[in-house]
Design a protein around this motif. Structure first.
Motif, PDB file in Angstrom:
ATOM      1  N   ILE A 154       9.567  -0.675  -4.371  1.00  0.00           N
ATOM      2  CA  ILE A 154       9.936  -0.876  -2.968  1.00  0.00           C
ATOM      3  C   ILE A 154      11.154  -1.784  -2.972  1.00  0.00           C
ATOM      4  O   ILE A 154      11.159  -2.825  -3.641  1.00  0.00           O
ATOM      5  CB  ILE A 154       8.795  -1.539  -2.170  1.00  0.00           C
ATOM      6  N   ILE A 155      12.201  -1.380  -2.249  1.00  0.00           N
ATOM      7  CA  ILE A 155      13.402  -2.192  -2.147  1.00  0.00           C
ATOM      8  C   ILE A 155      13.759  -2.396  -0.679  1.00  0.00           C
ATOM      9  O   ILE A 155      13.343  -1.631   0.187  1.00  0.00           O
ATOM     10  CB  ILE A 155      14.593  -1.564  -2.904  1.00  0.00           C
ATOM     11  N   LYS A 156      14.544  -3.424  -0.420  1.00  0.00           N
ATOM     12  CA  LYS A 156      14.998  -3.699   0.940  1.00  0.00           C
ATOM     13  C   LYS A 156      16.031  -2.665   1.361  1.00  0.00           C
ATOM     14  O   LYS A 156      16.711  -2.063   0.531  1.00  0.00           O
ATOM     15  CB  LYS A 156      15.626  -5.095   1.021  1.00  0.00           C
ATOM     16  N   ASP A 157      16.176  -2.481   2.662  1.00  0.00           N
ATOM     17  CA  ASP A 157      17.152  -1.535   3.202  1.00  0.00           C
ATOM     18  C   ASP A 157      18.526  -2.203   3.203  1.00  0.00           C
ATOM     19  O   ASP A 157      19.083  -2.548   4.243  1.00  0.00           O
ATOM     20  CB  ASP A 157      16.734  -1.088   4.603  1.00  0.00           C
ATOM     21  N   GLY A 183      10.705   7.585   6.506  1.00  0.00           N
ATOM     22  CA  GLY A 183       9.591   6.770   6.030  1.00  0.00           C
ATOM     23  C   GLY A 183       8.234   7.128   6.616  1.00  0.00           C
ATOM     24  O   GLY A 183       7.220   6.641   6.131  1.00  0.00           O
ATOM     25  N   SER A 184       8.187   7.966   7.626  1.00  0.00           N
ATOM     26  CA  SER A 184       6.889   8.283   8.221  1.00  0.00           C
ATOM     27  C   SER A 184       6.086   9.183   7.292  1.00  0.00           C
ATOM     28  O   SER A 184       6.629  10.076   6.649  1.00  0.00           O
ATOM     29  CB  SER A 184       7.049   8.946   9.593  1.00  0.00           C
ATOM     30  N   SER A 185       4.794   8.954   7.243  1.00  0.00           N
ATOM     31  CA  SER A 185       3.930   9.751   6.368  1.00  0.00           C
ATOM     32  C   SER A 185       3.913  11.222   6.769  1.00  0.00           C
ATOM     33  O   SER A 185       3.842  12.103   5.912  1.00  0.00           O
ATOM     34  CB  SER A 185       2.508   9.189   6.359  1.00  0.00           C
ATOM     35  N   ASN A 186       3.993  11.502   8.068  1.00  0.00           N
ATOM     36  CA  ASN A 186       4.031  12.902   8.508  1.00  0.00           C
ATOM     37  C   ASN A 186       5.291  13.590   8.004  1.00  0.00           C
ATOM     38  O   ASN A 186       5.246  14.738   7.552  1.00  0.00           O
ATOM     39  CB  ASN A 186       3.948  13.005  10.031  1.00  0.00           C
ATOM     40  N   ALA A 187       6.428  12.899   8.075  1.00  0.00           N
ATOM     41  CA  ALA A 187       7.684  13.467   7.583  1.00  0.00           C
ATOM     42  C   ALA A 187       7.641  13.653   6.072  1.00  0.00           C
ATOM     43  O   ALA A 187       8.107  14.665   5.543  1.00  0.00           O
ATOM     44  CB  ALA A 187       8.857  12.568   7.973  1.00  0.00           C
ATOM     45  N   VAL A 188       7.063  12.697   5.369  1.00  0.00           N
ATOM     46  CA  VAL A 188       6.931  12.788   3.911  1.00  0.00           C
ATOM     47  C   VAL A 188       6.073  13.990   3.538  1.00  0.00           C
ATOM     48  O   VAL A 188       6.441  14.786   2.671  1.00  0.00           O
ATOM     49  CB  VAL A 188       6.346  11.479   3.338  1.00  0.00           C
ATOM     50  N   VAL A 194       9.653   7.226  -7.453  1.00  0.00           N
ATOM     51  CA  VAL A 194       9.418   7.114  -6.017  1.00  0.00           C
ATOM     52  C   VAL A 194       9.936   5.751  -5.582  1.00  0.00           C
ATOM     53  O   VAL A 194       9.538   4.722  -6.137  1.00  0.00           O
ATOM     54  CB  VAL A 194       7.917   7.253  -5.678  1.00  0.00           C
ATOM     55  N   VAL A 195      10.836   5.759  -4.605  1.00  0.00           N
ATOM     56  CA  VAL A 195      11.441   4.522  -4.117  1.00  0.00           C
ATOM     57  C   VAL A 195      11.245   4.442  -2.611  1.00  0.00           C
ATOM     58  O   VAL A 195      11.709   5.314  -1.871  1.00  0.00           O
ATOM     59  CB  VAL A 195      12.945   4.452  -4.439  1.00  0.00           C
ATOM     60  N   THR A 196      10.553   3.417  -2.175  1.00  0.00           N
ATOM     61  CA  THR A 196      10.387   3.169  -0.742  1.00  0.00           C
ATOM     62  C   THR A 196      11.426   2.145  -0.316  1.00  0.00           C
ATOM     63  O   THR A 196      11.560   1.091  -0.945  1.00  0.00           O
ATOM     64  CB  THR A 196       8.971   2.660  -0.432  1.00  0.00           C
ATOM     65  N   VAL A 197      12.161   2.483   0.728  1.00  0.00           N
ATOM     66  CA  VAL A 197      13.178   1.586   1.268  1.00  0.00           C
ATOM     67  C   VAL A 197      12.605   0.998   2.553  1.00  0.00           C
ATOM     68  O   VAL A 197      12.401   1.705   3.538  1.00  0.00           O
ATOM     69  CB  VAL A 197      14.497   2.336   1.547  1.00  0.00           C
ATOM     70  N   SER A 198      12.306  -0.304   2.509  1.00  0.00           N
ATOM     71  CA  SER A 198      11.674  -0.943   3.663  1.00  0.00           C
ATOM     72  C   SER A 198      11.856  -2.456   3.578  1.00  0.00           C
ATOM     73  O   SER A 198      11.789  -3.032   2.495  1.00  0.00           O
ATOM     74  CB  SER A 198      10.177  -0.624   3.688  1.00  0.00           C
ATOM     75  N   ASP A 199      12.046  -3.061   4.727  1.00  0.00           N
ATOM     76  CA  ASP A 199      12.123  -4.517   4.792  1.00  0.00           C
ATOM     77  C   ASP A 199      10.743  -5.148   4.948  1.00  0.00           C
ATOM     78  O   ASP A 199      10.609  -6.361   4.837  1.00  0.00           O
ATOM     79  CB  ASP A 199      13.013  -4.943   5.966  1.00  0.00           C
ATOM     80  N   THR A 200       9.717  -4.323   5.195  1.00  0.00           N
ATOM     81  CA  THR A 200       8.398  -4.886   5.505  1.00  0.00           C
ATOM     82  C   THR A 200       7.248  -4.373   4.651  1.00  0.00           C
ATOM     83  O   THR A 200       6.219  -5.031   4.551  1.00  0.00           O
ATOM     84  CB  THR A 200       8.039  -4.606   6.986  1.00  0.00           C
ATOM     85  N   ARG A 201       7.376  -3.230   4.054  1.00  0.00           N
ATOM     86  CA  ARG A 201       6.231  -2.650   3.328  1.00  0.00           C
ATOM     87  C   ARG A 201       5.981  -3.353   1.998  1.00  0.00           C
ATOM     88  O   ARG A 201       6.896  -3.827   1.342  1.00  0.00           O
ATOM     89  CB  ARG A 201       6.437  -1.153   3.092  1.00  0.00           C
ATOM     90  N   THR A 202       4.711  -3.330   1.628  1.00  0.00           N
ATOM     91  CA  THR A 202       4.263  -3.835   0.332  1.00  0.00           C
ATOM     92  C   THR A 202       3.579  -2.665  -0.376  1.00  0.00           C
ATOM     93  O   THR A 202       3.276  -1.654   0.262  1.00  0.00           O
ATOM     94  CB  THR A 202       3.245  -4.978   0.508  1.00  0.00           C
ATOM     95  N   PRO A 203       3.287  -2.793  -1.679  1.00  0.00           N
ATOM     96  CA  PRO A 203       2.571  -1.690  -2.338  1.00  0.00           C
ATOM     97  C   PRO A 203       1.261  -1.329  -1.630  1.00  0.00           C
ATOM     98  O   PRO A 203       0.869  -0.168  -1.618  1.00  0.00           O
ATOM     99  CB  PRO A 203       2.328  -2.225  -3.748  1.00  0.00           C
ATOM    100  N   GLU A 204       0.607  -2.308  -1.012  1.00  0.00           N
ATOM    101  CA  GLU A 204      -0.665  -2.055  -0.322  1.00  0.00           C
ATOM    102  C   GLU A 204      -0.472  -1.334   1.011  1.00  0.00           C
ATOM    103  O   GLU A 204      -1.341  -0.574   1.437  1.00  0.00           O
ATOM    104  CB  GLU A 204      -1.422  -3.372  -0.079  1.00  0.00           C
TER     105      GLU A 204
END
Length: 167
Positions: A52-55, A141-146, A18-28
């Motif tokens: 989590i990696i940067k965009d 990235g939206s939880s509803n879309a996920v 699972v890879v989150t692409v975000s400039d702002t998110r943290t694991p929390e």
């Protein structure tokens, strides 16, 4: 009326990254990345990696290339960066690396999204395909879309698609 796919003849555990692409998110604060992991585990699959990696296109491509070498992984699920804002580069970075694409994934995802959110669904560049014999999914990235993509498309077809790749 929606027909259900025929049941998979084999029960196998699929190991996903699972890879989150975000400039702002943290694991929390990564609700979407956490949701993907929870849904995989609830469906008796395994999470073999999470990050989590940067965009940034080079980081995204480096991540997919690194995960492509991991023989313990069957699939990689990215979330984030699929829109059209200047910082949304996930689609562009991933699409160039896919050896085979699954156009139906993006088409069905946008159709299902349209039923939930209306015409805003046209801005989604969700994509799926195969890289280094691994399934690759890229979700908004939206939880509803996920939740929509995982419950309606990915989880019902994960075992079947991985089995096809393994043939």
């Amino acid at each position: 009326m929606t027909s259900q796919p025929h049941p998979d003849s084999i029960e196998i555990t699929i190991t996903c990254a699972v890879v989150t692409v975000s400039d702002t998110r943290t694991p929390e604060t990564d609700k979407s990345g956490q949701l993907i992991q929870q849904l995989l585990l609830a469906a008796h699959h395994a999470v073999g990696a999470y990050t989590i990696i940067k965009d940034e296109p080079t980081q995204i491509q480096g991540q997919i290339e690194q995960l492509g070498q991991n023989l313990n992984l069957d699939a990689v699920i990215f979330n984030g960066g699929t829109g059209i804002a200047p910082r949304d580069t996930t689609y562009d970075a991933i699409e160039k690396l896919l050896e085979k694409t699954l156009p139906g994934f993006g088409e069905l995802f946008r159709f299902l999204s349209y039923q939930e959110i209306g015409s805003r669904a046209i801005a989604s560049r969700a994509v799926a395909g195969v890289y280094q014999n691994k399934l690759i999914f890229s979700l908004p990235g939206s939880s509803n879309a996920v939740r929509l993509a995982m419950e309606k498309l990915i989880l019902p077809e994960l075992v079947h698609l991985v089995s096809q790749i393994r043939k």
